[in-house]
Write an enzyme that holds these catalytic residues in place. Structure first.
Site, PDB file in Angstrom:
ATOM      1  N   HIS A   1      49.597  18.573  31.887  1.00  0.00           N
ATOM      2  CA  HIS A   1      49.004  19.260  32.737  1.00  0.00           C
ATOM      3  C   HIS A   1      47.164  19.911  32.522  1.00  0.00           C
ATOM      4  O   HIS A   1      46.489  19.433  31.647  1.00  0.00           O
ATOM      5  CB  HIS A   1      48.969  20.650  31.689  1.00  0.00           C
TER       6      HIS A   1
ATOM      7  N   HIS B   1      51.721  28.938  34.469  1.00  0.00           N
ATOM      8  CA  HIS B   1      50.897  29.207  33.658  1.00  0.00           C
ATOM      9  C   HIS B   1      51.851  30.575  32.800  1.00  0.00           C
ATOM     10  O   HIS B   1      51.350  30.862  34.131  1.00  0.00           O
ATOM     11  CB  HIS B   1      49.889  29.515  33.466  1.00  0.00           C
TER      12      HIS B   1
ATOM     13  N   GLU C   1      50.086  32.116  27.959  1.00  0.00           N
ATOM     14  CA  GLU C   1      48.634  31.677  27.259  1.00  0.00           C
ATOM     15  C   GLU C   1      47.784  32.556  26.283  1.00  0.00           C
ATOM     16  O   GLU C   1      47.958  33.241  25.811  1.00  0.00           O
ATOM     17  CB  GLU C   1      48.136  30.751  28.235  1.00  0.00           C
TER      18      GLU C   1
ATOM     19  N   ASP D   1      44.401  20.162  30.331  1.00  0.00           N
ATOM     20  CA  ASP D   1      43.693  21.361  30.931  1.00  0.00           C
ATOM     21  C   ASP D   1      42.057  21.053  31.797  1.00  0.00           C
ATOM     22  O   ASP D   1      42.659  20.538  33.162  1.00  0.00           O
ATOM     23  CB  ASP D   1      43.664  22.755  30.272  1.00  0.00           C
TER      24      ASP D   1
HETATM   25  N1  ADE Z   1      42.808  27.335  35.817  1.00  0.00           N
HETATM   26  C1  ADE Z   1      42.046  26.145  35.643  1.00  0.00           C
HETATM   27  N2  ADE Z   1      43.074  26.172  34.153  1.00  0.00           N
HETATM   28  C2  ADE Z   1      43.231  27.391  33.825  1.00  0.00           C
HETATM   29  C3  ADE Z   1      43.511  28.118  32.669  1.00  0.00           C
HETATM   30  N3  ADE Z   1      43.517  26.810  30.797  1.00  0.00           N
HETATM   31  N4  ADE Z   1      44.596  29.029  32.498  1.00  0.00           N
HETATM   32  C4  ADE Z   1      44.362  29.798  33.825  1.00  0.00           C
HETATM   33  N5  ADE Z   1      44.017  29.143  35.173  1.00  0.00           N
HETATM   34  C5  ADE Z   1      43.535  28.070  35.078  1.00  0.00           C
HETATM   35 ZN    ZN Z   2      45.735  25.049  32.906  1.00  0.00          ZN
END
Ligand code: ADE
Ligand code: ZN
Length: 315
Positions: free
Chosen positions: A14, A194, A197, A275
């Site tokens: 990721h 994703h 989150e 990330d």
């Molecule tokens: N694009 C880059 N990082 C991201 C994240 N943590 N969540 C969603 N989109 C992203």
């Molecule tokens: Zn991400």
């Protein structure tokens, strides 16, 4: 502990290539491409890296990506990331790239793809790092534009292994992308997204049931839903968790509150990832280190997390 964690062989599953754009390279590319920046220097830019949520980060991330213009820029970005991987014993990478961030500003798809892919191929040859590239759709844009992006990508079908879904999560549920994911899967592409989150557990259900994803990016809010937890344990669906990202974007107030080790001990296939390392304060080893310092992660737990990352590879 840092050196021991650094030496562990691991995979990164990721990582947004655009999020690995360090301020120094950002300034160098701005100069090379004669682009005026709103920050006076690297320190002023770094000082802007204080976020209350995902959207505040994304606004700066898309702004930063504007310095990426040529094939060489995309090569340099990817190569710089691979050198970090080499230094941290990351032996396999499955990075995301966001083509729409670039095609929307007039950069041809092939410029982006060629630069990234050339660096990844060199990374295999010269650094011994294997890879599988993932094309991520921006969920704040309509599904129709995701379809166009997939169409642009098909001449390069062999250059990537899957599709993902990123950008602003709240208000943009996975169900909006059901048809384009079906099309991608029909082309033999893996699906990831994703989910969970900032968004609720329902988004994880949708990503699994409608997009038919084989790995969940983030997914930390799964712990709010007992039935969902049981499913991801039973089916051993991997989660690509990003601890420093989660604290920097206030998903958790501080590392001591993070649920990754609880999930690990309950049998969830969790992995550790960075990330957007240029924005969140570190690469994979720094993320492992933060778990050691903030949650008391043991060496034995670190080994299981690293092994999970190797097991959860798609390429
Ligand atoms: N694009 C880059 N990082 C991201 C994240 N943590 N969540 C969603 N989109 C992203
Ligand atoms: Zn991400």
């Amino acid at each position: 502990m840092y050196d021991w964690l650094n030496a562990l062989p691991k995979a990164e599953l990721h990582l947004h290539l655009e999020g690995s754009l360090e301020p120094e390279l950002l300034f160098a590319l701005a100069e090379r491409n004669r682009i005026a920046l709103p920050w006076n220097d690297v320190e002023a830019l770094r000082a802007a890296y204080a976020f209350n949520n995902l959207q505040e980060f994304l606004d700066l991330y898309y702004r930063g990506a504007d310095v990426l213009r040529t094939e060489q820029d995309f090569y340099d970005l990817t190569w710089a990331y691979l050198l970090k991987c080499k230094a941290q014993n990351v032996v396999h990478v499955e990075p995301f790239f966001d083509p729409q961030t670039h095609t929307d500003r007039g950069i041809p798809f092939e410029v982006v793809m060629r630069g990234i892919k050339a660096a990844l191929v060199d990374g295999e040859k010269r650094l011994g790092i294997s890879h599988g590239l993932i094309l991520a759709f921006l969920r704040h844009l309509p599904e129709e534009q995701a379809f166009q992006t997939l169409e642009q990508a098909m001449p390069f079908r062999d250059a990537f292994i899957g599709v993902g879904l990123d950008s602003s999560e709240q208000g943009f549920p996975p169900r909006l992308f059901e048809r384009v994911f079906a099309k991608a899967r029909s082309e033999g592409l893996h699906a990831v997204a994703h989910a969970g989150e900032e968004g609720p557990p329902e988004y994880i259900w949708e990503a699994l049931d409608l997009l038919k994803i084989v790995r969940i990016d983030h997914g930390v809010r799964a712990s709010e839903d007992k039935r969902l937890m049981q499913r991801i344990i039973d089916e051993q669906i991997p989660l690509t968790v990003c601890p420093l990202s989660n604290t920097k974007l206030c998903v958790f107030e501080h590392m001591g509150q993070h649920n990754i080790l609880d999930m690990l001990e309950r049998g969830v296939k969790v992995t550790v990832n960075s990330d957007d390392p240029a924005y969140f304060g570190g690469y994979v080893t720094e993320n492992f280190m933060a778990l050691h310092e903030g949650l008391g992660m043991s060496e034995e737990q670190a080994k299981r997390l690293a092994q999970n990352s190797l097991d959860a590879r798609l390429a």
